[in-house]
Design a protein around this motif. Structure first.
Motif: not given
Length: 691
Positions: A315-342
């Motif tokens: 359970a702890a392992w699955a939760l940690a992988l899920t949280s990691l995926g969520h953190a990376l997806a959130t970061a990617q959405r923010a980066l996608a909005n500014v990716a063309e600037s640099a």
């Protein structure tokens, strides 16, 4: 003989080029035999697997026909140390002696070259308390102003383990490519351009397989134009290959991404997202994933046959992988909005997507035909890989089409410098490749069962130069007292010889136990200095060991090492007179990769122990024993503290794999042998002084 073979034979003759130009050269039948076999392979194309024991002179045996062939050559080694030796010493000297004008290039992986772009903001990545790292970074910055190659190996005193190196080098993930503001002066690209224009290119196995995996290092353009490929230290090919042909996700990668995300976000898009929160979420998820794996005092590998690794809370392992995926997806959405600037932000967007895909993959069950495991230490690595490189060698190397037209600058399109078969020549050489006539320990996992195979014995007179001692009363290897007894015996020998002793262990636990026991015994200046792997970089330990042999007080050194010290250690003369091996080096049964290979053999109706464990131990034992005698004038003692070598049936196979040393039968013969070594060393020293 073909013209190439005739030229090779003449070069190695007693009155040939090498005899006239190379200091200390003497004709060796084995060396000439190997060189002629390689020349024949170059003429005809195809695959040659050659085991050339210590002393044969395999380096010149492959360099001479390669240089005389007029073909474009790729040389691959297992270590950067040998890579540098070939490029800076052996190749230039030999090319000059042969009168062969060749363009040579050295090509390493990204982590060996300074990245000018990342150097520009490396200082910001260091905390104010990291004074030692700031000093190292200042040294790199000063050197960067004058270097032509950008090879960090040029910097004296820079520890290869320094945490500064990742800050000033690029990876495939964070390189900006053509979008980089420093692209025109990029040291990595410069090295690749020089490799594409060279006649002889020196690389390493890691770089070769990294390119096969991701086709990113420049080999994709280089290999098709090369007709001769030589793998030196080929015994490491399979283990190196499986590291790169699989997939992995490491907490170190995630923390690097988090750090770069924060730095680039603040620099290029301040105020457009909360970069501190985004980076913090990824860092926290990475650390939570590491915590979910549980504590580990030393590096450990956990089996991973089910949804989660063995011994890890599901359970702890699955939760940690899920949280990691969520953190990376959130970061990617923010980066996608500014990716063309640099360009930095665009590359970070791609990295976020790639890391997210890996997290999703490792959250799902493994595919058939691969083995998955968890590597736990201070950080965490999630790994899955094939069991061997056989399929890759067959489909991506040996099945390659004939050599493409040479399109290097200054070479006429379609012209080939040699007059040999258009088939590519593959040469695999090492001092240790197996324990049977077909060298199946190597050829099987590497997909080379159809290759020509040859074995060349050492020219050394082992019966007179070396002795083997197996202590008859030693505790069993599984006994808790075994390492203590090994330390006691090694200490006695080192005290008798004035140091000049190397202890090779099969585990890190034994390394620590033996190292601590020897350090306690020789505390102060009452005996040899004790050097233990990990206390200093390997290069520094070896330099100190050699210097200890010339200690004016006669103290000398005893060196305790594991893993990397079983090979790549060359100490000729009387600097090293005794090698002590604690146990027979069988593959660790709890290792997931070893376990999967054994299961595969058992499923085929074969014996995993007889067909895998014993041959692997024989190869490793030969590697360790090979540290002892390095020249025709050396003398030494090999001590193997494992009574299974003489009491078990498989011991005969392992003894047969060792050089034909004379056997010592008891304590009295051991002491006599030690006295003889001391007398010989004293006699040689006295003779040298009288001369």
């Amino acid at each position: 003989m073909s013209p190439l073979q005739e030229a090779v034979a003449a070069t190695f003759a007693s009155d040939g080029t090498l005899a006239c130009t190379a200091d200390g050269f003497r004709p060796r039948d084995g060396q000439t035999q190997l060189a002629l076999a390689i020349a024949r392979t170059i003429d005809q194309g195809g695959e040659l697997v050659a085991e050339a024991a210590t002393g044969v002179g395999k380096t010149f045996a492959y360099l001479v026909p390669a240089l005389l062939s007029g073909e474009r050559v790729l040389l691959s080694t297992a270590t950067k140390a040998l890579q540098d030796q070939l490029f800076t010493r052996d190749l230039p000297q030999l090319a000059a002696a042969l009168g062969v004008p060749v363009r040579m290039a050295l090509l390493k992986g990204r982590a060996s070259y300074l990245c000018k772009h990342r150097l520009g903001f490396a200082d910001a990545a260091l905390g104010s308390h990291e004074l030692a790292q700031r000093v190292a970074l200042a040294k790199v910055a000063q050197w960067a102003q004058a270097t032509r190659t950008g090879d960090l190996g040029e910097i004296p005193g820079l520890d290869e383990r320094s945490p500064v190196i990742p800050l000033v080098t690029s990876t495939r993930e964070n390189c900006l490519g053509a979008e980089c503001p420093q692209f025109r002066g990029c040291h990595v690209n410069q090295a690749r351009r020089e490799a594409m224009a060279a006649d002889v290119v020196v690389i390493n196995h890691h770089l070769f397989f990294a390119d096969l995996a991701v086709r990113e290092s420049g080999m994709a353009e280089l290999l098709p134009t090369v007709r001769v490929v030589v793998f030196d230290e080929a015994h490491q090919l399979n283990e190196t290959g499986v590291q790169f042909l699989g997939r992995h996700l490491a907490t170190g990668q995630l923390l690097d991404f988090s750090r770069d995300l924060l730095a680039a976000g603040i620099q290029h898009a301040r105020g457009l997202a909360d970069w501190m929160v985004l980076a913090g979420n990824v860092e926290r998820a990475a650390r939570d994933l590491r915590m979910a794996a549980g504590p580990a005092k030393t590096s450990q590998r956990y089996r991973w046959a089910l949804q989660q690794p063995d011994g890890v809370d599901g359970a702890a392992w699955a939760l940690a992988l899920t949280s990691l995926g969520h953190a990376l997806a959130t970061a990617q959405r923010a980066l996608a909005n500014v990716a063309e600037s640099a360009p930095d932000l665009a590359r970070l967007n791609e990295r976020a997507a790639d890391l997210g895909e890996r997290a999703v993959r490792f959250a799902a069950p493994a595919e058939p035909g691969v083995v998955r495991w968890l590597d736990v230490a201070a950080g965490l690595r999630l790994i899955e890989s094939p069991l061997d490189i056989a399929e890759t060698v067959q489909t991506k190397l040996l099945a390659q089409p004939n050599v493409q037209p040479d399109v290097r600058p200054g070479v006429q399109a379609g012209a080939q410098p040699g007059t040999h078969s258009p088939r590519r020549a593959w040469v695999f050489v090492s001092a240790t490749l197996g324990a049977d006539a077909r060298l199946s320990w190597f050829t099987g996992p590497c997909g080379l069962e159809g290759a020509e195979v040859m074995q060349i014995a050492s020219p050394f007179d082992y019966a007179h130069q070396a002795a083997l001692y197996v202590p008859p009363e030693m505790a069993r290897p599984a006994d808790a007292h075994h390492s203590v007894e090994v330390a006691a015996l090694a200490g006695d020998i080192a005290a008798h010889l004035g140091g000049r002793t190397m202890v090779l262990t099969t585990t890190l636990r034994a390394l620590r136990t033996i190292g601590d026991a020897l350090a306690a015994r020789f505390a102060g200046r009452t005996g040899p200095e004790v050097l233990v792997q990990g206390a200093l970089p390997k290069r520094v330990l070896m330099e100190r060991f050699r210097a200890g042999a010339d200690d004016a007080l006669g103290r000398g050194c005893v060196l305790v090492g594991s893993a990397t010290f079983w090979e790549g250690v060359d100490m000729p003369g009387d600097a090293l007179q005794c090698v002590v091996i604690d146990k027979l080096p069988f593959p660790p049964p709890g290792d997931p990769l070893v376990e999967a290979r054994c299961q595969q053999l058992e499923a085929q109706g074969r014996s995993a122990f007889a067909d895998y464990s014993v041959p692997a131990a024989a190869v490793a034992l030969k590697q360790g024993a090979g540290r002892l005698i390095r020249r025709e004038t050396d003398a030494g003692l090999l001590v193997i503290c494992d009574t299974r070598l003489t009491s078990m049936g498989y011991g005969r196979r392992l003894l047969a794999a060792l050089p034909p040393m004379r056997r010592l039968r008891g304590q009295d013969e051991l002491m006599q042998a030690l006295d003889q070594l001391n007398e010989q060393r004293t006699g040689v020293g006295a003779a040298a002084q009288s001369d």
